[in-house]
Design an enzyme around this catalytic site. Structure first.
Site, PDB file in Angstrom:
ATOM      1  N   TYR A 150       0.846  -1.202   0.000  1.00 58.56           N
ATOM      2  CA  TYR A 150       0.000   0.000   0.000  1.00 58.56           C
ATOM      3  C   TYR A 150       0.880   1.250   0.000  1.00 58.56           C
ATOM      4  O   TYR A 150       0.647   2.187  -0.787  1.00 58.56           O
ATOM      5  CB  TYR A 150      -0.940   0.016   1.202  1.00 58.56           C
ATOM      6  N   PHE A 187     -12.393   3.253   4.569  1.00 59.13           N
ATOM      7  CA  PHE A 187     -11.036   2.808   4.235  1.00 59.13           C
ATOM      8  C   PHE A 187     -10.610   1.596   5.061  1.00 59.13           C
ATOM      9  O   PHE A 187     -10.178   0.567   4.529  1.00 59.13           O
ATOM     10  CB  PHE A 187     -10.062   3.971   4.450  1.00 59.13           C
TER      11      PHE A 187
END
Length: 249
Positions: A150, A187
């Site tokens: 990420y 998220f």
């Protein structure tokens, strides 16, 4: 009246940007994967401005170009591009990370941003005007435990933002990135694959950013005089010092 195209427009930061843009008279092209949510948002915001929706997944190259090429003439000149779509999947150390999670993050956060940008930017270069806002992350400025892929994708967004600025400056196109810290959206629920209890712990005992905070900043950025370009901006909650250091009550 300017026209803005927003990816990931049906929730979180994208939705908040759509709402504040509509309130300020900006025409909208709302992009997302969920048709029902797109239509719900359109029904609300069309009371304030003109709205067109496009359903596609940014990681699907053909779908991106087909959708953007299908825009009707009144929406075809994109003045503002908000590259917002993207996700985090998993929080595992590199040695046990899921290949599917890695692919999903690279496909949406990096390739998706590139596909949409490639479809929109040529029109901006022809007109010698435009504004691109890339939504990055504090994870694009540092690396934290188990963030590996990420963080890598958001570092790529940071690099692409700088590269876009260099490549497009001769066309008078403004380019900038907003790098938020902890924003309370879906998220973490996505990252933890629907584990709402674990996701809730992320935002516990301090005041995180809200999507509206980022949307308000983006409105400020795009409404500066045209000779002003805000190229790189990190935004965190007051309680957050780094990706992992947070003052909790």
């Amino acid at each position: 009246m300017k026209t803005a195209l927003i990816t990931g427009a049906t929730s979180g930061i994208g939705k908040a940007v759509a709402e504040i843009f509509a309130a300020n008279g900006i025409k909208l092209v709302l992009c997302g994967r969920r048709e029902e949510r797109l239509q719900e948002l359109k029904s609300v915001l069309s009371k304030q401005t003109e709205v067109h929706t496009l359903r596609f997944d940014v990681s699907d190259k053909k779908a991106v170009f087909d959708a953007i090429n299908s825009l009707p003439e009144p929406f075809s000149k994109i003045d503002i591009l908000i590259n917002n779509a993207g996700n985090a999947h998993g929080l595992d150390p590199i040695q046990t990370g899921s290949l599917d999670d890695w692919d999903a993050m690279i496909d949406s956060n990096v390739k998706g941003l590139l596909y949409v940008s490639r479809a929109i930017i040529p029109g901006m270069t022809i007109r010698n005007s435009g504004h691109i806002i890339n939504i990055g992350s504090i994870a694009g400025k540092e690396v934290y435990p188990n963030g590996n892929v990420y963080c890598a994708t958001k570092h790529a967004v940071d690099a692409l933002n700088k590269a876009m600025r260099i490549d497009l400056v001769s066309f008078g196109i403004r380019v900038g990135a907003i790098h938020p810290g902890m924003v309370e959206t879906a998220f973490s629920e996505v990252r933890f694959k629907g584990d709402t209890e674990r996701a809730a712990q992320v935002y516990k005992a301090f005041t995180p950013l809200k999507p509206e905070d980022i949307a308000d900043i983006i409105l400020f950025v795009i409404t500066r005089p045209y000779h002003v370009n805000i190229s790189d901006l990190i935004v965190t909650p007051t309680a957050q010092a780094t990706a992992t250091i947070v003052k909790r009550d």
